[in-house]
Motif scaffolding. Sequence first.
Motif, PDB file in Angstrom:
ATOM      1  N   ASP A  36     -55.805  10.331  87.388  1.00 45.70           N
ATOM      2  CA  ASP A  36     -55.951   9.368  88.477  1.00 45.70           C
ATOM      3  C   ASP A  36     -55.662   7.961  87.935  1.00 45.70           C
ATOM      4  O   ASP A  36     -56.487   7.365  87.244  1.00 45.70           O
ATOM      5  N   PRO A  37     -54.483   7.421  88.243  1.00 45.65           N
ATOM      6  CA  PRO A  37     -54.094   6.122  87.680  1.00 45.65           C
ATOM      7  C   PRO A  37     -55.072   4.997  88.028  1.00 45.65           C
ATOM      8  O   PRO A  37     -55.136   3.998  87.323  1.00 45.65           O
ATOM      9  N   ARG A  38     -55.833   5.165  89.105  1.00 49.15           N
ATOM     10  CA  ARG A  38     -56.778   4.100  89.480  1.00 49.15           C
ATOM     11  C   ARG A  38     -58.176   4.325  88.923  1.00 49.15           C
ATOM     12  O   ARG A  38     -59.082   3.508  89.141  1.00 49.15           O
ATOM     13  N   ALA A  39     -58.383   5.426  88.222  1.00 46.39           N
ATOM     14  CA  ALA A  39     -59.733   5.722  87.707  1.00 46.39           C
ATOM     15  C   ALA A  39     -60.144   4.665  86.691  1.00 46.39           C
ATOM     16  O   ALA A  39     -59.330   4.219  85.871  1.00 46.39           O
ATOM     17  N   ARG A  40     -61.395   4.258  86.738  1.00 47.32           N
ATOM     18  CA  ARG A  40     -61.905   3.267  85.800  1.00 47.32           C
ATOM     19  C   ARG A  40     -62.468   3.959  84.568  1.00 47.32           C
ATOM     20  O   ARG A  40     -62.897   5.114  84.647  1.00 47.32           O
ATOM     21  N   TYR A  41     -62.497   3.223  83.482  1.00 44.61           N
ATOM     22  CA  TYR A  41     -63.061   3.729  82.241  1.00 44.61           C
ATOM     23  C   TYR A  41     -64.379   3.009  82.024  1.00 44.61           C
ATOM     24  O   TYR A  41     -64.395   1.800  81.788  1.00 44.61           O
ATOM     25  N   SER A  42     -65.490   3.728  82.151  1.00 45.05           N
ATOM     26  CA  SER A  42     -66.802   3.110  82.011  1.00 45.05           C
ATOM     27  C   SER A  42     -66.916   1.856  82.895  1.00 45.05           C
ATOM     28  O   SER A  42     -67.472   0.845  82.486  1.00 45.05           O
TER      29      SER A  42
END
Length: 256
Positions: free
Chosen positions: A212-218
């Motif tokens: 998911d290119p829009r997924a955030r990391y932490s």
Amino acid sequence: MKIVVIGGSGLIGSKLVPNLRSNGHEAIPASPNSGVNTITGEGLAAALQAASVVVDVTNSPSWEDSAVLNFFETSTRNLLSYEASAGVKHHVALSVVGSERMPESGYFRAKIAQENLIKNSSIPYSIVRATQFFEFLKGLADISLVAGKAHLAPVLFQPMAADDVATWVGRIAVGPPVNGIVEIGGPEQFRLDELVRRRLATLNDPREVVADPRARYSGAEVSERTLVPGKDARLGDTRFETWLTQPAAKAAAATH
Ligand SMILES: NC(=O)c1ccc[n+]([C@@H]2O[C@H](COP(=O)([O-])OP(=O)(O)OC[C@H]3O[C@@H](n4cnc5c(N)ncnc54)[C@H](OP(=O)(O)O)[C@@H]3O)[C@@H](O)[C@H]2O)c1
């Protein structure tokens, strides 16, 4: 040389202490389990007596935004103040590659606050910024769940074995303070979603990983190179497939 490892009972600390001892140093693990608490100050003065180097590999028990900021600020302030009184010559702290590129994350804001306190203190220092540990791959799925599926951005990712983190932190701790940042990373690059998917498969963990290119990391926005170190990074030796065959991978499966 007496080296106090604050957080010596943790994942990295418990590897670092024997590593330093095998190189002939007096390495003392210190954490709440052994009566040393950087938040309350309990046991710190006695633990730091005659220490040349202090290595901080603590982590916050809570990653909630204000709790993690409060942990790293209070802990680092106390530690630096006790170190100044004890005449400590080198403060080494473990931070994370790309922390300054992820200001939307409360966790990374806390790591930057920790780094700034160190930079502004009177104690000579080395900040070691590591990429993510292989041991943390399942944890990454856990913190990235949306409706039961792990959403991860397909960005570059260069994680490393916790053993290699401990090796590099140990080398830097016994050397001269760099009064700056040293980056360390793994020997190979992957895509973040791809490697978490592979790790879950080895654990027979049925959770789906969604690229998911829009997924955030932490909580932070990430782009292609947010998580990877620069070209001068020192690299660990352990490749992911090799690590999977080692006891560390089985231990991580049990605890992380
Ligand atoms: N996870 C990653 O992929 C990654 C990547 C790069 C850098 N890092 C950094 O690596 C560092 C170490 O991580 P880790 O996974 O080894 O941590 P960990 O296994 O969670 O261990 C945390 C350690 O902190 C100690 N601690 C907690 N509260 C304390 C307090 N009030 N006073 C003194 N010690 C306290 C714990 O002691 P007790 O056992 O006594 O409670 C434990 O020894 C962190 O700062 C993290 O930001 C992590």
